[in-house]
Design an enzyme around this catalytic site. Structure first.
Site, PDB file in Angstrom:
ATOM      1  N   ASP A  69      67.052  82.142  35.113  1.00  0.00           N
ATOM      2  CA  ASP A  69      68.148  83.051  35.442  1.00  0.00           C
ATOM      3  C   ASP A  69      68.563  83.975  34.311  1.00  0.00           C
ATOM      4  OD1 ASP A  69      71.239  81.978  34.364  1.00  0.00           O
ATOM      5  OD2 ASP A  69      69.460  80.778  33.993  1.00  0.00           O
ATOM      6  N   GLY A  93      67.028  75.907  26.951  1.00  0.00           N
ATOM      7  CA  GLY A  93      67.541  76.292  25.643  1.00  0.00           C
ATOM      8  C   GLY A  93      68.275  75.132  24.989  1.00  0.00           C
ATOM      9  N   ASP A 129      64.213  75.941  34.353  1.00  0.00           N
ATOM     10  CA  ASP A 129      65.340  76.133  33.441  1.00  0.00           C
ATOM     11  C   ASP A 129      66.492  75.280  33.977  1.00  0.00           C
ATOM     12  OD1 ASP A 129      67.210  77.426  31.572  1.00  0.00           O
ATOM     13  OD2 ASP A 129      67.941  78.480  33.355  1.00  0.00           O
ATOM     14  N   LEU A 130      67.435  74.932  33.104  1.00  0.00           N
ATOM     15  CA  LEU A 130      68.576  74.125  33.543  1.00  0.00           C
ATOM     16  C   LEU A 130      69.808  74.979  33.841  1.00  0.00           C
ATOM     17  CD1 LEU A 130      68.291  70.934  31.274  1.00  0.00           C
ATOM     18  CD2 LEU A 130      67.806  71.134  33.716  1.00  0.00           C
TER      19      LEU A 130
END
Length: 272
Positions: free
Chosen positions: A223, A44, A9-10
């Site tokens: 997260d 996302g 994830d970023l």
């Protein structure tokens, strides 16, 4: 030889609060690639808002974008597979947004469009202005989201923010119930709305298995609530220390927060 995968994830995970990559993470991930790991971004974000990170990591894999809505090949500059929101659902959602006086950022084709410059739009636009022109995502103000939704090839998702968090939470549940769309929290004050059934975990699993690999050999870092599906689908789900307790509870391991060298330390200690 078993192919191992690191899914990242970023925002809130690989990126610091200042939206930068830690040098330690870049180095550790490069070492992991040298050791045979495949790296994939699962975010996302729209693909137009990932450029600087994709290039900094020198990736050659596709990116999973908009919470699993589509798989994007940067080198071919094309969408490989996608489950966009049906136009009729997008129009119904826009009507509900107008009724509840909630402003949305609509992710389409190769751009993000909006009617009103809300906090989320301004925040992301300000970040974009710090990038070189060739890496800058496209933000476009339009007169009507409804008209735009009917003109584009694909509506990927909507990102909603509101000053009244309980109202936004209520709206998300209302949308899920009335329209059957997928509502996932990608930030403490942002809910993303996409086609029902879309998730990071689902798209990641599909990509991994299409390569003939196993999810047992995937290590996923995340997260937020939109990461839970991939944390649970992966053989090893790693939650950041800054994650909500409910997210941590769904992971196999919890490491330090996204301001520390915790990702690098985990890679060196457990993976290579």
């Amino acid at each position: 030889m078993t192919t191992r995968v690191i899914a990242l994830d970023l925002d809130g995970t690989l990126l610091t609060p200042k939206k930068t990559l830690l040098p330690s993470s870049i180095e550790a991930l490069a070492r992991a690639r040298e050791a045979g790991y495949q790296l994939i971004i699962v975010t996302g974000r729209h693909h137009v808002a990932i450029h600087p990170f994709y290039q900094a990591l020198a990736l050659d894999t596709p990116a999973i974008c908009c919470n699993g809505t589509y798989l994007y090949d940067y080198h071919a500059k094309t969408v490989l597979e996608a489950d966009p929101m049906p136009v009729i659902k997008a129009l119904q959602l826009i009507e509900m947004l107008n009724e509840h006086h909630i402003h949305g950022l609509m992710y389409v084709d190769d751009a993000m469009v909006y009617e009103h410059p809300t906090g989320h739009v301004i925040r992301t636009s300000n970040w974009a202005q710090t990038l070189p022109p060739e890496q800058r995502p496209t933000f476009t103000q339009v007169a009507s989201l409804a008209e735009t939704a009917q003109q584009v090839n694909a509506v990927w998702k909507f990102a909603l923010t509101h000053d009244d968090l309980p109202q936004l939470q209520h709206f998300g549940k209302h949308v899920e119930h009335e329209l059957g769309l997928e509502c996932e929290w990608s930030w403490h004050d942002q809910v993303d709305i996409a086609r029902g059934g879309n998730s990071k975990g689902k798209r990641l699993t599909k990509w991994v298995e299409a390569q003939g690999w196993s999810m047992e050999n995937v290590v996923a870092f995340g997260d937020n609530f939109n990461d839970i599906s991939m944390l649970e689908a992966a053989g090893t789900g790693v939650a950041m220390g800054n994650a909500d307790d409910a997210v941590k509870a769904r992971a196999n391991i919890v490491i330090g927060d996204n301001t520390t060298d915790s990702i690098a330390q985990f890679i060196y200690s457990h993976l290579i």
